[in-house]
Design a protein around this motif. Structure first.
Motif, PDB file in Angstrom:
ATOM      1  N   ILE A 155       1.055  -1.240  -0.109  1.00  0.00           N
ATOM      2  CA  ILE A 155      -0.040  -0.016   0.048  1.00  0.00           C
ATOM      3  C   ILE A 155       1.034   1.237  -0.042  1.00  0.00           C
ATOM      4  O   ILE A 155       1.910   1.425   0.823  1.00  0.00           O
ATOM      5  CB  ILE A 155      -0.816   0.081   1.176  1.00  0.00           C
ATOM      6  CG1 ILE A 155      -1.948  -1.066   1.046  1.00  0.00           C
ATOM      7  CG2 ILE A 155      -1.682   1.419   1.257  1.00  0.00           C
ATOM      8  CD1 ILE A 155      -2.690  -1.316   2.319  1.00  0.00           C
ATOM      9  N   GLY A 156       0.810   2.067  -0.736  1.00  0.00           N
ATOM     10  CA  GLY A 156       1.285   3.412  -0.906  1.00  0.00           C
ATOM     11  C   GLY A 156       2.545   3.311  -1.944  1.00  0.00           C
ATOM     12  O   GLY A 156       2.735   4.245  -2.898  1.00  0.00           O
ATOM     13  N   PHE A 157       3.391   2.311  -1.971  1.00  0.00           N
ATOM     14  CA  PHE A 157       4.569   2.182  -2.858  1.00  0.00           C
ATOM     15  C   PHE A 157       4.039   2.128  -4.341  1.00  0.00           C
ATOM     16  O   PHE A 157       4.596   2.828  -5.340  1.00  0.00           O
ATOM     17  CB  PHE A 157       5.535   1.118  -2.633  1.00  0.00           C
ATOM     18  CG  PHE A 157       6.509   0.856  -3.412  1.00  0.00           C
ATOM     19  CD1 PHE A 157       7.424   1.811  -3.223  1.00  0.00           C
ATOM     20  CD2 PHE A 157       6.693  -0.426  -4.112  1.00  0.00           C
ATOM     21  CE1 PHE A 157       8.729   1.538  -3.956  1.00  0.00           C
ATOM     22  CE2 PHE A 157       7.840  -0.620  -4.606  1.00  0.00           C
ATOM     23  CZ  PHE A 157       8.958   0.458  -4.780  1.00  0.00           C
ATOM     24  N   ARG A 158       3.150   1.355  -4.635  1.00  0.00           N
ATOM     25  CA  ARG A 158       2.523   1.337  -6.004  1.00  0.00           C
ATOM     26  C   ARG A 158       2.105   2.484  -6.634  1.00  0.00           C
ATOM     27  O   ARG A 158       2.314   2.846  -7.583  1.00  0.00           O
ATOM     28  CB  ARG A 158       1.509   0.222  -6.064  1.00  0.00           C
ATOM     29  CG  ARG A 158       0.890  -0.094  -7.394  1.00  0.00           C
ATOM     30  CD  ARG A 158      -0.134  -1.039  -7.334  1.00  0.00           C
ATOM     31  NE  ARG A 158      -0.889  -1.068  -6.034  1.00  0.00           N
ATOM     32  CZ  ARG A 158      -1.656  -1.984  -5.624  1.00  0.00           C
ATOM     33  NH1 ARG A 158      -1.838  -2.915  -5.927  1.00  0.00           N
ATOM     34  NH2 ARG A 158      -2.355  -1.611  -4.321  1.00  0.00           N
ATOM     35  N   GLN A 159       1.547   3.758  -5.734  1.00  0.00           N
ATOM     36  CA  GLN A 159       1.166   4.544  -6.226  1.00  0.00           C
ATOM     37  C   GLN A 159       2.293   5.892  -6.566  1.00  0.00           C
ATOM     38  O   GLN A 159       1.919   6.698  -7.329  1.00  0.00           O
ATOM     39  CB  GLN A 159       0.311   5.351  -5.091  1.00  0.00           C
ATOM     40  CG  GLN A 159      -1.139   4.701  -4.940  1.00  0.00           C
ATOM     41  CD  GLN A 159      -0.969   3.241  -4.383  1.00  0.00           C
ATOM     42  OE1 GLN A 159      -0.215   2.994  -3.625  1.00  0.00           O
ATOM     43  NE2 GLN A 159      -2.284   2.644  -4.548  1.00  0.00           N
ATOM     44  N   PHE A 160       3.413   5.371  -6.074  1.00  0.00           N
ATOM     45  CA  PHE A 160       4.487   6.251  -6.373  1.00  0.00           C
ATOM     46  C   PHE A 160       5.304   5.881  -7.859  1.00  0.00           C
ATOM     47  O   PHE A 160       5.784   6.694  -8.693  1.00  0.00           O
ATOM     48  CB  PHE A 160       5.755   6.057  -5.518  1.00  0.00           C
ATOM     49  CG  PHE A 160       5.400   6.945  -4.494  1.00  0.00           C
ATOM     50  CD1 PHE A 160       6.087   8.451  -4.244  1.00  0.00           C
ATOM     51  CD2 PHE A 160       4.897   6.839  -3.213  1.00  0.00           C
ATOM     52  CE1 PHE A 160       5.769   9.190  -3.348  1.00  0.00           C
ATOM     53  CE2 PHE A 160       4.644   7.537  -2.269  1.00  0.00           C
ATOM     54  CZ  PHE A 160       5.273   8.921  -2.300  1.00  0.00           C
ATOM     55  N   PHE A 161       4.624   4.632  -8.413  1.00  0.00           N
ATOM     56  CA  PHE A 161       5.219   4.249  -9.571  1.00  0.00           C
ATOM     57  C   PHE A 161       5.183   5.178 -10.878  1.00  0.00           C
ATOM     58  O   PHE A 161       6.160   5.353 -11.473  1.00  0.00           O
ATOM     59  CB  PHE A 161       4.769   2.831 -10.089  1.00  0.00           C
ATOM     60  CG  PHE A 161       5.255   1.676  -9.466  1.00  0.00           C
ATOM     61  CD1 PHE A 161       6.346   1.850  -8.421  1.00  0.00           C
ATOM     62  CD2 PHE A 161       4.597   0.347  -9.621  1.00  0.00           C
ATOM     63  CE1 PHE A 161       6.619   0.524  -7.763  1.00  0.00           C
ATOM     64  CE2 PHE A 161       5.151  -0.779  -8.813  1.00  0.00           C
ATOM     65  CZ  PHE A 161       6.244  -0.570  -8.128  1.00  0.00           C
ATOM     66  N   PRO A 162       4.124   5.725 -11.086  1.00  0.00           N
ATOM     67  CA  PRO A 162       4.188   6.894 -12.182  1.00  0.00           C
ATOM     68  C   PRO A 162       5.304   8.190 -12.274  1.00  0.00           C
ATOM     69  O   PRO A 162       5.928   8.321 -13.011  1.00  0.00           O
ATOM     70  CB  PRO A 162       2.868   7.360 -12.160  1.00  0.00           C
ATOM     71  CG  PRO A 162       1.940   6.321 -11.558  1.00  0.00           C
ATOM     72  CD  PRO A 162       2.911   5.592 -10.565  1.00  0.00           C
ATOM     73  N   TYR A 163       5.184   8.526 -10.799  1.00  0.00           N
ATOM     74  CA  TYR A 163       6.195   9.508 -10.504  1.00  0.00           C
ATOM     75  C   TYR A 163       7.645   9.033 -10.669  1.00  0.00           C
ATOM     76  O   TYR A 163       8.519   9.853 -11.064  1.00  0.00           O
ATOM     77  CB  TYR A 163       5.894   9.991  -8.993  1.00  0.00           C
ATOM     78  CG  TYR A 163       7.075  10.983  -8.652  1.00  0.00           C
ATOM     79  CD1 TYR A 163       7.198  12.276  -8.878  1.00  0.00           C
ATOM     80  CD2 TYR A 163       8.066  10.386  -7.495  1.00  0.00           C
ATOM     81  CE1 TYR A 163       8.250  13.007  -8.258  1.00  0.00           C
ATOM     82  CE2 TYR A 163       8.916  10.981  -7.115  1.00  0.00           C
ATOM     83  CZ  TYR A 163       8.981  12.642  -7.556  1.00  0.00           C
ATOM     84  OH  TYR A 163      10.215  13.354  -6.995  1.00  0.00           O
ATOM     85  N   LEU A 164       8.060   7.867 -10.072  1.00  0.00           N
ATOM     86  CA  LEU A 164       9.343   7.303 -10.035  1.00  0.00           C
ATOM     87  C   LEU A 164       9.649   6.944 -11.693  1.00  0.00           C
ATOM     88  O   LEU A 164      10.978   7.093 -12.030  1.00  0.00           O
ATOM     89  CB  LEU A 164       9.355   6.253  -9.366  1.00  0.00           C
ATOM     90  CG  LEU A 164       9.142   6.610  -7.680  1.00  0.00           C
ATOM     91  CD1 LEU A 164       9.029   5.219  -6.784  1.00  0.00           C
ATOM     92  CD2 LEU A 164      10.269   7.416  -7.183  1.00  0.00           C
ATOM     93  N   GLU A 165       8.790   6.309 -12.363  1.00  0.00           N
ATOM     94  CA  GLU A 165       9.032   6.050 -13.599  1.00  0.00           C
ATOM     95  C   GLU A 165       9.325   7.407 -14.433  1.00  0.00           C
ATOM     96  O   GLU A 165      10.166   7.491 -15.487  1.00  0.00           O
ATOM     97  CB  GLU A 165       8.045   5.238 -14.421  1.00  0.00           C
ATOM     98  CG  GLU A 165       8.070   3.819 -14.040  1.00  0.00           C
ATOM     99  CD  GLU A 165       6.877   2.950 -14.537  1.00  0.00           C
ATOM    100  OE1 GLU A 165       5.510   3.651 -14.620  1.00  0.00           O
ATOM    101  OE2 GLU A 165       7.162   1.849 -14.818  1.00  0.00           O
ATOM    102  N   ALA A 166       8.702   8.540 -14.364  1.00  0.00           N
ATOM    103  CA  ALA A 166       8.723   9.617 -15.018  1.00  0.00           C
ATOM    104  C   ALA A 166      10.206  10.144 -14.663  1.00  0.00           C
ATOM    105  O   ALA A 166      10.727  11.156 -15.457  1.00  0.00           O
ATOM    106  CB  ALA A 166       7.724  10.498 -14.779  1.00  0.00           C
ATOM    107  N   LYS A 167      10.459  10.016 -13.539  1.00  0.00           N
ATOM    108  CA  LYS A 167      11.778  10.596 -12.754  1.00  0.00           C
ATOM    109  C   LYS A 167      12.928  10.095 -13.573  1.00  0.00           C
ATOM    110  O   LYS A 167      14.201  10.573 -13.642  1.00  0.00           O
ATOM    111  CB  LYS A 167      11.893  10.655 -11.547  1.00  0.00           C
ATOM    112  CG  LYS A 167      12.792  11.407 -10.560  1.00  0.00           C
ATOM    113  CD  LYS A 167      12.582  11.196  -9.168  1.00  0.00           C
ATOM    114  CE  LYS A 167      13.918  11.154  -8.485  1.00  0.00           C
ATOM    115  NZ  LYS A 167      13.803  11.117  -7.127  1.00  0.00           N
ATOM    116  N   ARG A 168      12.788   8.630 -13.898  1.00  0.00           N
ATOM    117  CA  ARG A 168      13.815   7.778 -14.689  1.00  0.00           C
ATOM    118  C   ARG A 168      14.297   8.598 -15.888  1.00  0.00           C
ATOM    119  O   ARG A 168      14.715   8.894 -16.549  1.00  0.00           O
ATOM    120  CB  ARG A 168      13.691   6.434 -14.692  1.00  0.00           C
ATOM    121  CG  ARG A 168      13.674   5.665 -13.534  1.00  0.00           C
ATOM    122  CD  ARG A 168      13.548   4.209 -13.817  1.00  0.00           C
ATOM    123  NE  ARG A 168      13.076   3.744 -15.254  1.00  0.00           N
ATOM    124  CZ  ARG A 168      12.972   2.537 -15.832  1.00  0.00           C
ATOM    125  NH1 ARG A 168      13.380   1.642 -14.827  1.00  0.00           N
ATOM    126  NH2 ARG A 168      12.327   2.262 -16.880  1.00  0.00           N
TER     127      ARG A 168
END
Length: 83
Positions: free
Chosen positions: A70-83
């Motif tokens: 819970i919570g970690f998955r919601q960061f995926f779009p942000y973290l992928e965009a940051k790559r």
């Protein structure tokens, strides 16, 4: 057909208004963010990217593991965009 439980169980049901719940969740999230949630997710995300040879979607499609936390998955779009 019902089976006999293999252990004793106690079920506790808590309820509260949506407003109270949302206020508590907002405070909890603010506290987690202040304590470094983004950095923690970013570090874990980078590790998963390395282990998955760049295919982070492999971790999100599984019905178990850190990708479903819970919570970690919601960061995926942000973290992928940051790559």
């Amino acid at each position: 057909a019902f089976r006999t439980a293999t252990y004793d169980a106690c079920v506790i049901w808590l309820t509260c208004s949506k407003e109270v719940l949302n206020t508590r969740l907002d405070k909890r999230i603010d506290k987690m963010m202040a304590n470094g949630l983004v950095d923690e997710c970013d570090g874990l995300f980078q590790l998963l990217v390395e282990k998955a040879a760049g295919n982070i979607k492999a971790f999100t499609s599984e019905p178990f593991g850190v990708g479903q936390s819970i919570g970690f998955r919601q960061f995926f779009p942000y973290l992928e965009a940051k790559r």
